[in-house]
Design an enzyme around this catalytic site. Structure first.
Site, PDB file in Angstrom:
ATOM      1  CB  CYS A   1      -1.002  -0.032   1.218  1.00 63.04           C
ATOM      2  SG  CYS A   1      -0.130  -0.105   2.654  1.00 63.04           S
TER       3      CYS A   1
ATOM      4  CG  HIS B   1      -3.207   6.617   3.002  1.00 63.97           C
ATOM      5  ND1 HIS B   1      -4.363   5.856   2.876  1.00 63.97           N
ATOM      6  CD2 HIS B   1      -2.486   5.700   2.228  1.00 63.97           C
ATOM      7  CE1 HIS B   1      -4.087   4.526   2.593  1.00 63.97           C
ATOM      8  NE2 HIS B   1      -2.906   4.752   2.406  1.00 63.97           N
TER       9      HIS B   1
END
Length: 628
Positions: free
Chosen positions: A26, A550
Site C-alpha cells: 500500500c 492517504h
C-alpha cells in the site's frame, strides 16, 4: 546498503521465497502473506535499513518502509522472485489464516466491535448519573426516568443488536436479523429480569411444557440464533425463485428462526451462557487478587495472539448481568504497563528514530490501542514486553483487590477514567493506573533496555557523507502553514483506526472525514508520488515539507475503483490545485473508512509539527503548522 541488498535480506528473513505465498503493498507498507509465521526472523527485519517497524495483522506480515520507499522495495522483492497478488485476493486469504479457534475469536470481534460504542455510551451515562448521586443531587422523577432510558435501553435490546451484527457478519440480511432479535425481547414475553427476581412474573409455558421468557440481556443465545439464522437465510435464497425471494425468504426465515430461537436455541444456550458467566465470576473472585494477577499478566500476550476479542463477549455478559465490568480495570492495568514500558524505551534511547516511534506509540497505548507499542517497540527488544507483563500482572492483582469494576467497556486508561467517575472508585482507579505505570516504567528503564550503539552521530555522519558524494543537498526546512487537501470534518490522528497512522509511525499530522470527494494540493509543491490506484499522493513543498495524503484506510484494496488521479509524478502544483477525486459511496460499499490522513513524513526535520484545525474545514483552511 542499497535497496536490492535490503530486499535480499527481507526475503531471507521471511524464510525464503518458498515461505511466501504472495506480496503486495500500500502507500506505506509491504504486505506479505507467509506460509509459516514461525520461520520469519522478525528481529532481523525490524533492524534492517529503511524499515520503520513491522507487525503481524490479519494474516499479513506488514513491513513499514514509508511512502516512496515501499514502491521501490516492492519492485525489488518482486524482481527477486516473490509472487504477487491482488489486494482483494490477499484480503480474502488473510481471513482464512490461523487455526479454527483464532478464526472463531476473530469472528466474535467482527460481531461485537460494532456494538461496543453504544455500550461505551451507556457506561458513560451510568457514570454521569452516579456522579450526580455522589454529589448529593436529588434528580426529579422525570429526569430519573429519562436517565434510566439512557442507561437501560442498550441492554434491554442487546439481543437485537447482537443478532443484527451477526447476520451482517455471516452474510444474512441485517434488517431481518434485527427484527428477529427484537422478537426475542418482545413486550408480549415475560421479562427475563422480572422472572429472575422471583416476583409475581413467571415464565410462559408454551404447549404446556416449554418454559419461555424474553432474552433481555442475553448474548450467547442471540449470537447462536444469528449464526443459524444467517446461514438458513442464505441457504433459502439458493432454492427460492428470484421472483418470490422478496416475499418468501424473509417470511420463512423469521417464522422458522423465531420458533427455533424462542423454543430451542434460546432456552438451551441461555443455560450455557449462565455457566460461562458463573465461571468468569469465579475466576475474577479468586482470593488475594489472583484472578486479576493472572488476567493482567496474560492479557497483552492474548493481544499478540490476536484472540483478545473473546473479552468482548465476556465483558458484555457481565455488563448485561450486573452493569459492572471488572475486566475493564484489569485490562487497563495491562495496557498501562505496556505503554509505560514504551515510554521508558523512548526516554532511555539515544536513537532518534526509536524516540520518534516510541512516544507516539505510548500515547496510542494510553488512549487504548497498544498494538503500536507492542509491535513497534516492546516486542522488538523483548525485555520491555515481558517486564510490562509483570507490571500488568501486579496492577491487575491490585485492581481485583480494590474491587474495581467499570460501568462499560471498550475504553481504557485515559478515556476509561469516565467509567469510574460516578461509581465511587475514581481514586482507586487512578491509584491502580499510577502503580501500573510506575512499575512498567521502572522495570523497563532499569532492566529492560540498553541502546545497542550510539546511533545519533552515525546518522548525521552518514547524511553528510551522502551529501558530499552525491551533491544532493536537501533544502533546509522552513516554517510553513499547510492547507487542508480535503473538505470535511477534522479527526485527531490518534483516533484514526490504523495503528501505523494513529501511532505517529509515519509522522505527525491530522485526518479529515470527507464531505466532498476532491483532493486538493495543500501547498505549492512537486508531486513526488502519485499512486496509480489514486488513493494516495506524496508531495514535497517548496519549503521542504514532505506530505503524504492517504485517502481512506486500506483503500489500496480497491485497486483504483472509485478513484481518479489528475496529476503525475514530477508535476508542479499550486496550493488548491486538484490532485484527484474519489467516491466515498464506493469506499463505504467496499466496507472501508474514507477518513483521509495528512501526514508530514519528515516530521523529524522539524522542531514542531502542530495540527491547528478543528471542527469543519473548507478549501484554503490551515490545518498544520510546521516550524523548523
Amino acid at each position: 546498503m542499497n535497496n536490492q541488498d535490503i530486499a535480499k535480506k527481507v526475503i531471507e528473513a521471511l524464510g525464503g521465497r518458498e515461505n511466501v505465498n504472495s506480496v503486495a503493498h500500500c502507500a506505506t507498507r509491504l504486505r506479505v502473506m507467509v506460509k509459516d509465521e514461525g520461520r520469519i526472523n522478525k528481529e532481523v527485519i525490524e533492524n534492517l535499513d529503511k524499515v520503520q517497524g513491522a507487525f503481524f495483522n490479519s494474516g499479513q506480515y506488514q513491513i513499514i518502509f514509508g511512502t516512496g520507499t515501499v514502491n521501490k522495495m516492492y519492485d525489488e522483492v518482486v524482481a527477486l522472485g516473490l509472487p504477487t497478488s491482488s489486494k482483494e485476493d490477499m484480503k480474502a486469504e488473510a481471513a482464512k489464516q490461523g487455526n479454527w479457534f483464532q478464526r472463531a475469536i476473530r469472528t466474535f470481534g467482527d460481531v461485537f466491535v460494532p456494538i461496543i460504542p453504544v455500550i461505551v455510551a451507556t457506561g458513560l451515562f451510568m457514570g454521569l448519573r452516579g456522579l450526580l448521586n455522589a454529589l448529593g443531587m436529588t434528580l426529579p422523577e422525570d429526569v430519573t426516568i429519562y436517565s434510566q432510558i439512557l442507561t437501560d435501553t442498550a441492554f434491554i435490546i442487546l439481543p437485537g443488536l447482537v443478532v443484527w451484527s451477526t447476520f451482517r457478519v455471516f452474510g444474512g440480511n441485517p434488517a431481518v436479523g434485527i427484527v428477529l432479535g427484537m422478537m426475542l425481547v418482545s413486550g408480549s414475553l415475560p421479562n427475563a429480569w422480572a422472572v429472575a427476581s422471583g416476583g409475581e412474573v413467571t415464565a410462559m409455558n408454551f404447549f404446556g411444557f416449554i418454559p419461555v421468557v424474553g432474552l433481555q440481556g442475553s448474548v450467547l443465545p442471540a449470537f447462536i440464533i444469528g449464526v443459524v439464522g444467517a446461514k438458513f437465510e442464505k441457504a433459502l435464497r439458493k432454492v427460492v425463485p428470484d421472483v418470490l425471494d422478496l416475499l418468501v425468504t424473509p417470511f420463512v426465515t423469521l417464522l422458522v428462526m423465531s420458533i427455533l430461537g424462542l423454543f430451542v436455541i434460546g432456552p438451551v444456550f441461555h443455560v450455557v451462557e449462565n455457566y460461562i458467566l458463573l465461571g468468569t465470576k469465579a475466576i475474577l473472585a479468586l482470593p488475594f487478587g489472583l484472578g486479576g494477577l493472572v488476567i493482567g499478566g496474560v492479557h497483552q500476550l492474548i493481544v499478540v495472539s490476536g484472540v483478545h476479542h473473546i473479552f468482548n463477549l465476556l465483558e458484555v455478559q457481565l455488563l448485561a448481568a450486573d452493569h459492572a465490568n471488572p475486566f475493564n480495570a484489569i485490562i487497563t492495568a495491562a495496557m498501562t504497563a505496556q505503554g509505560a514500558a514504551t515510554v521508558a524505551v523512548g526516554v532511555k534511547t539515544k536513537n532518534p528514530k526509536l524516540k520518534t516511534l516510541a512516544f507516539p506509540a505510548a500515547l496510542s497505548a494510553f488512549l487504548g490501542i497498544t498494538e503500536p507499542a507492542i509491535f513497534g517497540v516492546n516486542l522488538r527488544f523483548r525485555k520491555p514486553f515481558f517486564l510490562s507483563l509483570i507490571a500488568g500482572a501486579i496492577g491487575g492483582g491490585l485492581a481485583s483487590i480494590l474491587g474495581l469494576a467499570g460501568t462499560g467497556n471498550g475504553i481504557t486508561i485515559i478515556p476509561g477514567t469516565m467509567l469510574y467517575v460516578g461509581n465511587g472508585q475514581l481514586f482507586q482507579y487512578l491509584l491502580m493506573v499510577a502503580v501500573s505505570f510506575v512499575l512498567g516504567f521502572a522495570l523497563t528503564y532499569m532492566f529492560g533496555y540498553e541502546d545497542e550503539k550510539e546511533v545519533a552521530s552515525e546518522v548525521a555522519t552518514e547524511r553528510l557523507v551522502q551529501e558530499e558524494t552525491t551533491g544532493n543537498i536537501p533544502v533546509a526546512p522552513q516554517n510553513e502553514t499547510i492547507q487542508t487537501p480535503i473538505v470535511g470534518d477534522v479527526v485527531a490522528l490518534e483516533n484514526v483506526d490504523d495503528p501505523v497512522f494513529s501511532s505517529g509511525t509515519m509522522g505527525q499530522g491530522i485526518a479529515v472525514k470527507p464531505s466532498q470527494g476532491v483532493v486538493y494540493a495543500p501547498a505549492d509543491a512537486e508531486v513526488s508520488i502519485a499512486f496509480a490506484t489514486g488513493h494516495a499522493y506524496g508531495l514535497k513543498t517548496a519549503n521542504g515539507a514532505e506530505i503524504l495524503i492517504h485517502v481512506g484506510i486500506d483503500t489500496v484494496t480497491m485497486n483504483g475503483e472509485g478513484f481518479e488521479q489528475k496529476v503525475a509524478q514530477g508535476d508542479k502544483v499550486k496550493a488548491g490545485d486538484v490532485l484527484g477525486t474519489f467516491d466515498s459511496n464506493k469506499i463505504a460499499a467496499a466496507g472501508l473508512d474514507d477518513t483521509t490522513m495528512v501526514i508530514v513524513t519528515n516530521t523529524a526535520d522539524y522542531a514542531s509539527v502542530t495540527p491547528v484545525a478543528s471542527g469543519s474545514v473548507v478549501k484554503g483552511d490551515a490545518i498544520i503548522e510546521v516550524k523548523a
